[in-house]
Design a protein around this motif. Structure first.
Motif, PDB file in Angstrom:
ATOM      1  N   LEU A 212      44.120 -13.444 -33.963  1.00 50.48           N
ATOM      2  CA  LEU A 212      45.340 -13.365 -33.241  1.00 50.48           C
ATOM      3  C   LEU A 212      45.733 -11.707 -33.085  1.00 50.48           C
ATOM      4  CD1 LEU A 212      47.377 -16.508 -34.091  1.00 50.48           C
ATOM      5  CD2 LEU A 212      46.637 -16.668 -32.113  1.00 50.48           C
ATOM      6  N   ILE A 213      46.419 -10.981 -33.728  1.00 47.80           N
ATOM      7  CA  ILE A 213      46.395  -9.585 -33.181  1.00 47.80           C
ATOM      8  C   ILE A 213      45.309  -8.516 -33.641  1.00 47.80           C
ATOM      9  CG2 ILE A 213      47.705  -8.388 -35.207  1.00 47.80           C
ATOM     10  CD1 ILE A 213      49.566 -10.407 -36.316  1.00 47.80           C
ATOM     11  N   ARG A 214      44.652  -8.739 -34.810  1.00 45.99           N
ATOM     12  CA  ARG A 214      42.927  -8.046 -34.259  1.00 45.99           C
ATOM     13  C   ARG A 214      41.980  -8.587 -33.260  1.00 45.99           C
ATOM     14  NH1 ARG A 214      44.800  -3.377 -37.099  1.00 45.99           N
ATOM     15  NH2 ARG A 214      43.323  -2.814 -37.150  1.00 45.99           N
ATOM     16  N   LYS A 215      42.524  -8.620 -32.204  1.00 50.99           N
ATOM     17  CA  LYS A 215      41.063  -8.840 -31.355  1.00 50.99           C
ATOM     18  C   LYS A 215      39.991  -8.117 -31.296  1.00 50.99           C
ATOM     19  CE  LYS A 215      43.970 -11.667 -29.557  1.00 50.99           C
ATOM     20  NZ  LYS A 215      43.988 -12.647 -29.059  1.00 50.99           N
ATOM     21  N   GLY A 216      38.319  -9.080 -32.247  1.00 50.94           N
ATOM     22  CA  GLY A 216      37.178  -8.500 -32.305  1.00 50.94           C
ATOM     23  C   GLY A 216      37.256  -8.118 -33.626  1.00 50.94           C
ATOM     24  N   GLY A 217      38.352  -8.997 -34.479  1.00 53.71           N
ATOM     25  CA  GLY A 217      37.679  -8.781 -35.722  1.00 53.71           C
ATOM     26  C   GLY A 217      37.508  -9.645 -36.263  1.00 53.71           C
ATOM     27  N   ASP A 218      36.600 -10.215 -38.266  1.00 59.85           N
ATOM     28  CA  ASP A 218      36.995 -10.790 -38.697  1.00 59.85           C
ATOM     29  C   ASP A 218      37.182 -10.208 -40.252  1.00 59.85           C
ATOM     30  OD1 ASP A 218      35.293 -12.137 -40.631  1.00 59.85           O
ATOM     31  OD2 ASP A 218      33.441 -12.510 -39.296  1.00 59.85           O
ATOM     32  N   PHE A 219      38.102 -11.090 -40.040  1.00 60.17           N
ATOM     33  CA  PHE A 219      39.601 -11.480 -41.809  1.00 60.17           C
ATOM     34  C   PHE A 219      38.317 -11.808 -42.517  1.00 60.17           C
ATOM     35  CE2 PHE A 219      41.387 -12.669 -44.724  1.00 60.17           C
ATOM     36  CZ  PHE A 219      43.303 -12.419 -45.006  1.00 60.17           C
ATOM     37  N   ASN A 220      37.525 -12.391 -43.522  1.00 68.85           N
ATOM     38  CA  ASN A 220      36.880 -12.487 -44.160  1.00 68.85           C
ATOM     39  C   ASN A 220      35.855 -11.544 -44.798  1.00 68.85           C
ATOM     40  OD1 ASN A 220      38.132 -15.315 -44.623  1.00 68.85           O
ATOM     41  ND2 ASN A 220      36.528 -16.157 -43.276  1.00 68.85           N
ATOM     42  N   GLU A 221      34.964 -10.942 -43.574  1.00 73.35           N
ATOM     43  CA  GLU A 221      34.298  -9.222 -43.413  1.00 73.35           C
ATOM     44  C   GLU A 221      34.851  -7.974 -44.266  1.00 73.35           C
ATOM     45  OE1 GLU A 221      30.513  -9.820 -43.672  1.00 73.35           O
ATOM     46  OE2 GLU A 221      30.968 -11.412 -43.456  1.00 73.35           O
ATOM     47  N   ILE A 222      36.436  -8.549 -43.581  1.00 76.65           N
ATOM     48  CA  ILE A 222      37.271  -7.112 -44.212  1.00 76.65           C
ATOM     49  C   ILE A 222      38.213  -7.515 -45.204  1.00 76.65           C
ATOM     50  CG2 ILE A 222      39.623  -6.145 -43.769  1.00 76.65           C
ATOM     51  CD1 ILE A 222      36.842  -5.580 -41.553  1.00 76.65           C
ATOM     52  N   ILE A 223      38.261  -7.853 -45.829  1.00 77.50           N
ATOM     53  CA  ILE A 223      38.367  -8.795 -47.580  1.00 77.50           C
ATOM     54  C   ILE A 223      37.546  -8.598 -48.541  1.00 77.50           C
ATOM     55  CG2 ILE A 223      39.452 -10.694 -48.773  1.00 77.50           C
ATOM     56  CD1 ILE A 223      41.277  -9.562 -47.124  1.00 77.50           C
ATOM     57  N   LYS A 224      35.591  -8.819 -47.099  1.00 81.90           N
ATOM     58  CA  LYS A 224      35.043  -8.182 -48.639  1.00 81.90           C
ATOM     59  C   LYS A 224      34.804  -7.160 -48.876  1.00 81.90           C
ATOM     60  CE  LYS A 224      32.374 -12.659 -47.422  1.00 81.90           C
ATOM     61  NZ  LYS A 224      31.334 -13.371 -47.028  1.00 81.90           N
ATOM     62  N   ILE A 225      34.694  -6.595 -47.982  1.00 84.10           N
ATOM     63  CA  ILE A 225      35.053  -4.262 -48.147  1.00 84.10           C
ATOM     64  C   ILE A 225      35.772  -3.928 -48.919  1.00 84.10           C
ATOM     65  CG2 ILE A 225      35.849  -4.164 -46.011  1.00 84.10           C
ATOM     66  CD1 ILE A 225      32.145  -2.366 -47.844  1.00 84.10           C
TER      67      ILE A 225
END
Length: 424
Positions: A212-225
């Motif tokens: 909702l806030i970071r349009k275009g982002g993938d939460f799960n991918e960020i948490i992995k990296i």
């Protein structure tokens, strides 16, 4: 009896109006009286020192115990001694930290982005040679930190060269990123460039809020990296708090701990950039007070992570700046820091990117000249002009009016009260 001493490696000595700063690259900071500056200068020039003088001998022993000086020349090196001229009792002679937005391009479109970044490429982005001149000047006058953001800084074509050059000049670099472009190959390139600090923007504790806030982002991918980042760099997590993620602060802190972040930073949503379009998501006064209470409670509890609220304010409890005199607490804009946008325009801070607050441009002027001569910066340093509720507040001497960017956003007056303050 005389003796020779030498400075240990990786030390910056910088004289200011309130004393002489001795800055070690391991993060330790010391402030000594300016009376001792000439003695430090004599050591720097490798002169023989008279150790029969009791005061001098005591001072030398103190320096030896802190590993600031050594008696073995082979253990010395990489010293900078800066004797800047004084310009004001309300600011440093040159910024300690420069915040630079290297690009306005971004693969995300966050709803609160203060620089309104997007996919468009701007020809006005600073060329590497211009950035090198800026870094050279920072090195000459004793700046310690270059904080690089954007947009997404990994989209700037010379980002690795910039970091490498700054590291070579003895300047610590922090990179603020959304982490979406970070791969194991990128991590290795950043390590090879000499980067030590990375800040990842994380504005949601779950996939729904994050998207909702970071349009275009993938939460799960960020948490992995992120865990891979913390293995190689000193990691900070930064969250811009609004009504959508306000109830997730504790969860965000827990995530930060799990990924081994050393710092968790909170910034309330501000009325700048795209944030102007979502004023309805700003925290209420009640929520701001609750936010302060939550952060203070967690700060006392947490031992492994440093929690900070509103990084624009310099508070005495921050051990990294405990050497600073009282008149340098509060808002750091134009006093210890400044901001530079991707076009080279200089502002008192990155949250003050309004045309009328532009102080100059590094393409056609030195940063030192801008720092010394800008009328906007001079006005910011004169806190006698403060107005509004701040004047009656018992905390005025501590926060010195709070965030000047927040004060300006509401009524376009630098002297107004900070509307994000939870006290007044």
């Amino acid at each position: 009896m005389v003796k020779k001493y030498y400075f240990a490696k990786n030390i910056l000595i910088r004289r200011e109006h309130f004393g002489t700063l001795i800055l070690l690259r391991n993060g330790e900071r010391y402030l000594v009286d300016n009376v001792n500056f000439n003695l430090l200068k004599d050591i720097y020039n490798q002169k023989n020192i008279n150790i029969e003088n009791k005061k001098i001998n005591f001072f030398l022993k103190d320096l030896l115990s802190k590993n600031i000086i050594v008696t073995n020349k082979s253990k010395s090196g990489n010293l900078k001694l800066i004797e800047n001229r004084f310009i004001s009792y309300d600011c440093l002679s040159f910024p300690r930290t420069v915040y630079w937005e290297c690009t306005n391009r971004c693969n995300y479109k966050c709803i609160h982005c203060y620089s309104s970044s997007g996919e468009s490429f701007h020809q006005e982005e600073l060329k590497f040679n211009t950035v090198k001149k800026m870094i050279d000047e920072m090195s000459v006058f004793g700046a310690e930190f270059l904080s690089i953001g954007g947009g997404e800084p990994l989209l700037y074509k010379d980002i690795f060269n910039v970091i490498k050059y700054a590291a070579k000049k003895g300047i610590e670099v922090e990179l603020t990123t959304n982490a979406s472009l970070i791969t194991e190959e990128t991590i290795q390139k950043l390590v090879n460039s000499g980067l030590k600090f990375i800040q990842v923007s994380l504005d949601g504790a779950n996939e729904n809020t994050y998207s909702l806030i970071r349009k275009g982002g993938d939460f799960n991918e960020i948490i992995k990296i992120i865990p891979k980042i913390s293995k190689n760099f000193i990691l900070s997590i930064c969250s811009v708090i609004n009504k959508l993620n306000y109830n997730e602060i504790d969860d965000l802190i827990e995530i930060s701990k799990k990924v081994n972040a050393k710092h968790f930073r909170v910034i309330p949503l501000m009325e700048i950039g795209r944030g102007i379009n979502i004023k309805s998501l700003q925290l209420s006064k009640k929520q701001l007070k609750e936010l302060h209470a939550i952060i203070q409670h967690r700060k006392k509890r947490e031992k492994l992570i440093n929690i900070q609220l509103n990084e624009n304010l310099v508070l005495p409890e921050n051990k990294n700046i405990s050497w600073m005199p009282e008149n340098h607490f509060g808002c750091s804009a134009a006093r210890t820091t400044c901001g530079i946008d991707f076009k080279g325009n200089v502002y008192p801070c990155s949250f003050m990117e309004f045309d009328e607050l532009k102080c100059g441009n590094i393409k056609n002027s030195s940063l030192l000249k801008i720092w010394e001569n800008s009328k906007v910066m001079k006005n910011l340093r004169n806190l006698d002009k403060l107005s509004g509720k701040c004047l009656k507040c018992r905390y005025l001497n501590l926060c010195r009016g709070g965030c000047r960017a927040a004060a300006y956003m509401k009524n376009k007056r630098l002297t107004d009260s900070d509307y994000l303050c939870s006290v007044i």
